[in-house]
Enzyme design. Structure first.
Site, mmCIF file in Angstrom:
data_model
loop_
_atom_site.group_PDB
_atom_site.id
_atom_site.type_symbol
_atom_site.label_atom_id
_atom_site.label_comp_id
_atom_site.label_asym_id
_atom_site.label_seq_id
_atom_site.Cartn_x
_atom_site.Cartn_y
_atom_site.Cartn_z
ATOM 1 N N SER A 12 0.762 -1.200 -0.147
ATOM 2 C CA SER A 12 0.093 -0.040 0.006
ATOM 3 C C SER A 12 0.630 1.277 -0.031
ATOM 4 O O SER A 12 1.672 1.414 0.980
ATOM 5 C CB SER A 12 -0.947 0.129 1.264
ATOM 6 O OG SER A 12 -1.231 1.330 1.335
ATOM 7 N N HIS A 36 -1.390 -1.503 -4.156
ATOM 8 C CA HIS A 36 -2.876 -1.123 -3.410
ATOM 9 C C HIS A 36 -2.666 0.370 -3.405
ATOM 10 O O HIS A 36 -1.791 0.961 -2.536
ATOM 11 C CB HIS A 36 -2.412 -1.823 -2.045
ATOM 12 C CG HIS A 36 -3.892 -1.589 -1.512
ATOM 13 N ND1 HIS A 36 -5.077 -2.483 -1.705
ATOM 14 C CD2 HIS A 36 -4.407 -0.949 -0.292
ATOM 15 C CE1 HIS A 36 -5.995 -2.179 -0.698
ATOM 16 N NE2 HIS A 36 -5.625 -1.070 -0.128
ATOM 17 N N ASP A 38 -4.757 3.432 -1.605
ATOM 18 C CA ASP A 38 -5.788 3.857 -0.689
ATOM 19 C C ASP A 38 -6.174 4.984 -0.881
ATOM 20 O O ASP A 38 -5.549 6.212 -0.691
ATOM 21 C CB ASP A 38 -4.955 3.694 0.767
ATOM 22 C CG ASP A 38 -5.084 2.139 1.119
ATOM 23 O OD1 ASP A 38 -6.099 1.474 1.051
ATOM 24 O OD2 ASP A 38 -3.929 1.758 1.568
ATOM 25 N N MET A 40 -8.853 8.032 0.341
ATOM 26 C CA MET A 40 -9.813 8.356 1.454
ATOM 27 C C MET A 40 -10.284 9.730 1.293
ATOM 28 O O MET A 40 -9.341 10.812 0.758
ATOM 29 C CB MET A 40 -8.892 8.383 2.661
ATOM 30 C CG MET A 40 -8.198 7.100 3.020
ATOM 31 S SD MET A 40 -7.303 6.898 4.405
ATOM 32 C CE MET A 40 -6.456 5.364 4.495
ATOM 33 N N HIS A 69 -8.408 0.901 -3.645
ATOM 34 C CA HIS A 69 -9.378 0.832 -2.349
ATOM 35 C C HIS A 69 -10.003 2.147 -1.954
ATOM 36 O O HIS A 69 -9.423 3.041 -1.753
ATOM 37 C CB HIS A 69 -8.329 0.230 -1.240
ATOM 38 C CG HIS A 69 -9.313 0.149 0.039
ATOM 39 N ND1 HIS A 69 -8.581 -0.310 1.341
ATOM 40 C CD2 HIS A 69 -10.778 0.062 0.365
ATOM 41 C CE1 HIS A 69 -9.523 -0.457 2.164
ATOM 42 N NE2 HIS A 69 -10.916 -0.460 1.638
ATOM 43 N N MET A 71 -12.169 4.231 -0.218
ATOM 44 C CA MET A 71 -12.715 4.457 1.283
ATOM 45 C C MET A 71 -13.362 5.899 1.176
ATOM 46 O O MET A 71 -12.901 6.938 1.915
ATOM 47 C CB MET A 71 -11.554 4.430 2.331
ATOM 48 C CG MET A 71 -11.192 3.080 2.603
ATOM 49 S SD MET A 71 -9.584 2.923 3.303
ATOM 50 C CE MET A 71 -8.494 3.013 2.238
ATOM 51 N N MET A 140 -11.170 -6.580 5.675
ATOM 52 C CA MET A 140 -10.418 -5.586 6.527
ATOM 53 C C MET A 140 -9.619 -6.201 7.664
ATOM 54 O O MET A 140 -10.631 -6.618 8.493
ATOM 55 C CB MET A 140 -11.095 -4.314 6.956
ATOM 56 C CG MET A 140 -11.492 -3.609 5.485
ATOM 57 S SD MET A 140 -9.981 -3.124 4.420
ATOM 58 C CE MET A 140 -9.048 -1.899 5.611
ATOM 59 N N ASP A 178 -6.507 -6.868 4.127
ATOM 60 C CA ASP A 178 -5.957 -5.602 4.069
ATOM 61 C C ASP A 178 -5.700 -4.975 5.766
ATOM 62 O O ASP A 178 -6.757 -4.734 6.205
ATOM 63 C CB ASP A 178 -6.862 -4.777 3.354
ATOM 64 C CG ASP A 178 -6.306 -3.176 3.211
ATOM 65 O OD1 ASP A 178 -5.138 -2.924 3.653
ATOM 66 O OD2 ASP A 178 -6.846 -2.433 2.725
HETATM 67 C C1 DX5 Z 1 -6.099 1.379 6.018
HETATM 68 C C2 DX5 Z 1 -5.808 1.018 4.562
HETATM 69 C C3 DX5 Z 1 -5.052 -0.288 4.255
HETATM 70 C C4 DX5 Z 1 -3.617 0.141 4.948
HETATM 71 C C5 DX5 Z 1 -2.449 -0.883 5.109
HETATM 72 O O1 DX5 Z 1 -7.261 2.134 5.870
HETATM 73 O O2 DX5 Z 1 -7.008 0.384 3.657
HETATM 74 O O3 DX5 Z 1 -4.617 -0.742 2.750
HETATM 75 O O4 DX5 Z 1 -2.882 1.243 4.216
HETATM 76 O O5 DX5 Z 1 -1.556 -0.341 5.845
HETATM 77 P P1 DX5 Z 1 -0.612 -1.144 6.983
HETATM 78 O O6 DX5 Z 1 -0.223 -2.261 6.224
HETATM 79 O O7 DX5 Z 1 0.266 -0.338 7.631
HETATM 80 O O8 DX5 Z 1 -1.917 -1.757 7.952
HETATM 81 ZN ZN ZN Z 2 -6.424 -0.368 1.729
#
Ligand code: DX5
Ligand code: ZN
Length: 222
Positions: A12, A36, A38, A40, A69, A71, A140, A178
């Site tokens: 990620s 990956h 993320d 947000m 991903h 969010m 998750m 994840d």
């Molecule tokens: C959390 C994200 C994950 C996160 C994983 O909101 O969706 O993808 O970046 O990071 P680590 O490996 O640090 O938990």
């Molecule tokens: Zn993620």
């Protein structure tokens, strides 16, 4: 016949150095399977990360598959932009779309693969009717919003149930886990049936990210 897919590692970029994102990705690119990403929005989760301009810039420097991903509260409004920016797979949350049939169709219409994510407190039953419309189920193992959290091992039975469902239905759906994945937690997730592993902190914050990716594979004997 059940085919156990090889483990795939999807670091990620949330844990990468945003001032040197291209360099961080280039360093690990040959050793990983997907990237990956993320996204947000500060509404579905209490944090803001990155969006289309960053994805577009990264797409110009790598051919890696972008596992995005989302969010966000209204990811459906951005799927076309995501595809244009270079996204390959779009994951939305069942907590946002209790019936994700429509959003899955929109994703496919724009040429994206479709992922369906489920948060730690949400029961398996919430995704059960929709597993067959997804290319990937994302379980998750942390509450979404932040990297660097500890792995919540009470999600392992949920991974097992997704695995069982997929195998008995004869589907080839990927199961991604994840959050909180490192060389001490990946084994239990693999044993429960996951085959795609997101690792942010344990890869990009490691002194040697390539060795960290190799360490994850070694920890599951692959
Ligand atoms: C959390 C994200 C994950 C996160 C994983 O909101 O969706 O993808 O970046 O990071 P680590 O490996 O640090 O938990
Ligand atoms: Zn993620």
């Amino acid at each position: 016949m059940l085919v156990i897919k090889p483990a795939r590692i999807a670091p990620s970029i949330l844990a990468a150095d945003f001032a040197h994102l291209g360099d961080d990705v280039a360093r690990v690119a040959r050793h990983i399977d997907f990237l990956h990403v993320d996204v947000m929005d500060g509404h579905f989760v209490p944090n803001i990360s990155l969006g289309m301009p960053v994805i577009e810039s990264l797409r110009a420097v790598t051919d890696l598959k972008f596992d995005c991903h989302l969010m966000t509260l209204n990811p459906d409004a951005y799927l076309e932009d995501l595809k244009t920016a270079g996204g390959d797979l779009a994951t939305v949350h069942v907590e946002v779309f209790p019936d994700p049939t429509g959003v899955a169709a929109i994703a496919r219409e724009f040429g994206l693969e479709f992922g369906l994510a489920i948060n730690p407190p949400t029961p398996f039953e919430a995704i059960e009717p929709f597993i067959e419309i997804a290319d990937m189920v994302v379980v998750m193992a942390v509450h979404p919003g932040f990297g660097g959290q500890g792995f919540i091992d009470t999600v392992l039975p949920k991974i097992e149930r997704v695995r069982k469902f997929i195998d008995s239905a004869g589907l080839s759906t990927d199961i991604e886990v994840d959050g909180g994945i490192d060389d001490t937690t990946i084994r239990s997730a693999r044993d429960a049936g996951a085959d795609v592993f997101v690792a942010g902190t344990s890869v990009f914050r490691a002194p040697d990210p390539v060795a960290a990716v190799q360490g994850l594979r070694t920890a599951i004997g692959e």
